[in-house]
Design an enzyme around this catalytic site. Structure first.
Site, PDB file in Angstrom:
ATOM      1  N   ASP A  32       8.400-104.619-105.357  1.00  0.00           N
ATOM      2  CA  ASP A  32       8.743-106.040-105.441  1.00  0.00           C
ATOM      3  C   ASP A  32      10.127-106.346-104.846  1.00  0.00           C
ATOM      4  OD1 ASP A  32       7.741-108.954-106.733  1.00  0.00           O
ATOM      5  OD2 ASP A  32       9.836-108.560-106.943  1.00  0.00           O
ATOM      6  N   TYR A  68      17.447-111.204-102.668  1.00  0.00           N
ATOM      7  CA  TYR A  68      17.945-110.167-103.256  1.00  0.00           C
ATOM      8  C   TYR A  68      19.079-109.444-102.205  1.00  0.00           C
ATOM      9  CZ  TYR A  68      14.124-110.572-106.436  1.00  0.00           C
ATOM     10  OH  TYR A  68      13.086-110.917-107.414  1.00  0.00           O
ATOM     11  N   LYS A 105       9.702-112.225-100.717  1.00  0.00           N
ATOM     12  CA  LYS A 105       9.835-113.762-100.806  1.00  0.00           C
ATOM     13  C   LYS A 105      10.535-114.683-100.248  1.00  0.00           C
ATOM     14  CE  LYS A 105       9.498-112.035-105.802  1.00  0.00           C
ATOM     15  NZ  LYS A 105      10.368-110.930-105.933  1.00  0.00           N
ATOM     16  N   HIS A 151       9.436-118.290-103.346  1.00  0.00           N
ATOM     17  CA  HIS A 151      10.205-117.666-104.410  1.00  0.00           C
ATOM     18  C   HIS A 151      10.558-118.698-105.631  1.00  0.00           C
ATOM     19  CE1 HIS A 151      13.570-114.478-105.229  1.00  0.00           C
ATOM     20  NE2 HIS A 151      13.068-114.920-106.375  1.00  0.00           N
TER      21      HIS A 151
END
Ligand code: A2P
Length: 315
Positions: free
Chosen positions: A52, A57, A82, A113
């Protein structure tokens, strides 16, 4: 105990492994990022089949590199990324950018997200609305059916999901939300199950808060099953037919996080009620810097707009 191989059939027709590795740590170029690449390779070689990540990120390149270096066939891996909130007005471009960074043939599950949109420079904006963004995601799926297999959302409540479902022609396959013993999300999970939407738990260990993993009864259960506290917590979540995506860069903990005992019904019941004593019902992760009050603003939206339940149980 062997590695958990439980999978769920999504409403899109694809299977999703119950356990994935979370990757919310480290930035490209940092020591943490290199460590993460090795962590992902290790996890894949030891049996993880679900990774994931997210555009926000900042580690998609590393995730893609790790998948390619792992030696595990791409077809065996379930890869989730996402859509960044600042890209709700440019879904197709943002998706193709993620594809390029990941460089992994296709994405198994693409999530919105957050329901909230941000402007390109990160300021809250009310447009596009979550249903509008969802329709752009549906258009993406129709245009690139081979590049994106399933669509889903994250941080949605009953309220925001209801609004989305009014316009949707594709029902989200999953909703990824914060779930752990202090925020079991019983009502939300029930609602999603009724709609055929699988719930994924982020921060399934409650970000390692002492209140959960050092709780005396949890430690007793760990001893009873001859595992760690984290393993009994994750075992409870998987027993509820939820997906878990714990993060760890520690090899021993990575292995713990994918091997679980089967809990007795009374021990599942203990975790189901864990949040009930005063002060034990908490959202841990959404508020940047500070203690949640229930009246916080999260990326421009109030709890009410988000449809988030209060986190203190009314006795
Ligand atoms: P570490 O990387 O040192 O293992 P969550 O996924 O719930 O947000 O929690 C992530 C945090 O929990 C990380 O700080 C991670 O630290 C820690 N963690 C992950 N797995 C375990 C485990 N099995 N036992 C204890 N702590 C864990």
């Amino acid at each position: 105990m062997s590695v958990c191989v439980k999978k769920y059939l999504l409403n899109s027709g694809f299977y999703m492994p119950a356990v994935g590795l979370g990757t919310w740590q480290g930035q490209v170029g940092s020591t943490a990022a290199t460590e993460m690449r090795d962590t992902i390779i290790y996890a894949l070689q030891k049996g993880y089949r679900h990774i994931d990540t997210a555009a926000v990120y900042g580690v998609e390149e590393i995730v893609g590199e790790a998948i390619r270096m792992s030696g595990v066939p791409r077809s065996e891996i379930f890869l989730v990324t996402k859509l960044h909130s600042a890209h709700h007005a440019r879904v197709e471009e943002a998706f193709l950018e993620s594809m390029k960074r990941l460089n992994c043939e296709y994405i198994d599950l693409y999530l919105m997200h957050w329901p909230q949109a941000l402007t390109h420079d990160g300021k809250p904006t009310k447009t596009p609305t979550p249903p509008e963004t969802w329709l752009s995601m549906e258009a993406l799926k129709k245009k690139y059916p081979d590049l994106v297999r399933s669509l889903g959302v994250s941080n949605f409540s009953e309220k925001t999901m209801d609004e989305l479902l009014k316009v949707a022609t594709i029902v989200p396959a999953t909703n990824q939300v914060e779930v752990h013993p202090m925020l079991p999300q019983h009502d939300l999970v029930k609602y999603m199950n009724e709609k055929g939407i699988i719930t994924t738990c982020y921060s399934p260990l409650g970000q390692y808060v002492p209140a959960i993993l050092k709780n005396p009864r949890v430690l007793e259960l760990a001893e009873k099953y001859n595992v760690t506290a984290a393993q009994v917590v994750l075992a409870w979540e998987v027993s509820r037919d939820l997906v878990v995506i714990p993060k760890s860069t520690n090899r021993e903990r990575i292995m713990q996080n994918i091997t679980y005992p089967e809990l007795a019904p009374e021990d599942i019941a203990f975790f189901n009620d864990f949040y009930k004593p005063p002060g034990m019902h908490r959202r841990l992760c959404q508020i940047n810097g500070g203690t949640p009050t229930g009246h916080d603003i999260v990326m421009g939206w109030t709890y009410e707009e988000l449809g988030w339940e209060p986190f203190t149980v009314e006795e």
